[in-house]
Design a protein around this motif. Sequence first.
Motif, PDB file in Angstrom:
ATOM      1  N   UNK A   1     106.338  70.543  60.490  1.00  0.00           N
ATOM      2  CA  UNK A   1     107.063  70.081  61.744  1.00  0.00           C
ATOM      3  C   UNK A   1     107.099  68.754  61.656  1.00  0.00           C
ATOM      4  N   UNK A   2     106.036  67.546  61.135  1.00  0.00           N
ATOM      5  CA  UNK A   2     106.131  66.660  61.479  1.00  0.00           C
ATOM      6  C   UNK A   2     106.909  65.670  60.281  1.00  0.00           C
ATOM      7  N   UNK A   3     107.415  66.412  59.470  1.00  0.00           N
ATOM      8  CA  UNK A   3     108.244  66.221  58.935  1.00  0.00           C
ATOM      9  C   UNK A   3     109.934  66.546  58.938  1.00  0.00           C
ATOM     10  N   UNK A   4     110.785  67.256  60.375  1.00  0.00           N
ATOM     11  CA  UNK A   4     111.577  67.397  60.590  1.00  0.00           C
ATOM     12  C   UNK A   4     112.095  65.805  60.464  1.00  0.00           C
ATOM     13  N   UNK A   5     114.316  66.333  60.572  1.00  0.00           N
ATOM     14  CA  UNK A   5     114.682  65.123  60.561  1.00  0.00           C
ATOM     15  C   UNK A   5     114.233  64.077  62.004  1.00  0.00           C
ATOM     16  N   UNK A   6     114.082  64.647  62.914  1.00  0.00           N
ATOM     17  CA  UNK A   6     113.368  63.651  63.906  1.00  0.00           C
ATOM     18  C   UNK A   6     112.550  62.408  63.806  1.00  0.00           C
ATOM     19  N   UNK A   7     111.794  63.184  63.019  1.00  0.00           N
ATOM     20  CA  UNK A   7     110.437  62.701  62.912  1.00  0.00           C
ATOM     21  C   UNK A   7     110.006  61.757  62.057  1.00  0.00           C
ATOM     22  N   UNK A   8     110.634  62.060  60.864  1.00  0.00           N
ATOM     23  CA  UNK A   8     110.301  61.938  59.529  1.00  0.00           C
ATOM     24  C   UNK A   8     110.378  60.477  58.889  1.00  0.00           C
ATOM     25  N   UNK A   9     110.854  59.751  59.378  1.00  0.00           N
ATOM     26  CA  UNK A   9     111.218  58.267  59.225  1.00  0.00           C
ATOM     27  C   UNK A   9     109.742  57.504  59.956  1.00  0.00           C
ATOM     28  N   UNK A  10     108.711  58.476  60.523  1.00  0.00           N
ATOM     29  CA  UNK A  10     107.800  57.544  61.932  1.00  0.00           C
ATOM     30  C   UNK A  10     107.298  57.892  61.356  1.00  0.00           C
ATOM     31  N   UNK A  11     106.642  58.934  60.008  1.00  0.00           N
ATOM     32  CA  UNK A  11     105.351  59.805  59.514  1.00  0.00           C
ATOM     33  C   UNK A  11     104.865  58.783  58.768  1.00  0.00           C
ATOM     34  N   UNK A  12     105.938  57.942  57.872  1.00  0.00           N
ATOM     35  CA  UNK A  12     104.529  57.294  56.778  1.00  0.00           C
ATOM     36  C   UNK A  12     103.798  56.061  57.295  1.00  0.00           C
ATOM     37  N   UNK A  13     103.812  55.430  58.556  1.00  0.00           N
ATOM     38  CA  UNK A  13     103.032  53.873  58.652  1.00  0.00           C
ATOM     39  C   UNK A  13     101.754  54.707  58.802  1.00  0.00           C
ATOM     40  N   UNK A  14     100.618  54.107  58.872  1.00  0.00           N
ATOM     41  CA  UNK A  14      98.905  54.529  59.102  1.00  0.00           C
ATOM     42  C   UNK A  14      99.210  53.966  60.475  1.00  0.00           C
ATOM     43  N   UNK A  15      98.331  55.543  61.386  1.00  0.00           N
ATOM     44  CA  UNK A  15      98.744  55.215  62.240  1.00  0.00           C
ATOM     45  C   UNK A  15      96.800  54.236  63.361  1.00  0.00           C
TER      46      UNK A  15
END
Length: 109
Positions: free
Chosen positions: A25-39
């Motif tokens: 669910x982290x890779x859904x269209x609404x959020x996928x653009x934000x997951x690649x950055x280091x947290x």
Amino acid sequence: MQKHKPEHLALAVRVYDALMGKINTELLSATVDKVGAQRGGESRDAWQKRLRGYKKDFATYDKEYKKFMEEVHHETHTFSTQKRKAAEDQSRAAEAAAEEELLKRINAA
């Protein structure tokens, strides 16, 4: 490059989210653009491990998408064949009724 039709894009997003939602669910269209950055607080190793996991998730998505599209193709073909046959049967029945009516009129004359 082919321009996307808005109704096709909306359908594509729905298909993507339906399939990816079962995978990650982290890779859904609404959020996928934000997951690649280091947290914040995430080590480089943990970040790279998470990215490798996403790569595996996208590979799983590709397999599920292929299977889904094969099923859609089959169901669409089956549905259209059934509808075509129903329309042909209805047309034949209407032609037979019209022919019968014409023969009745001829015999009554």
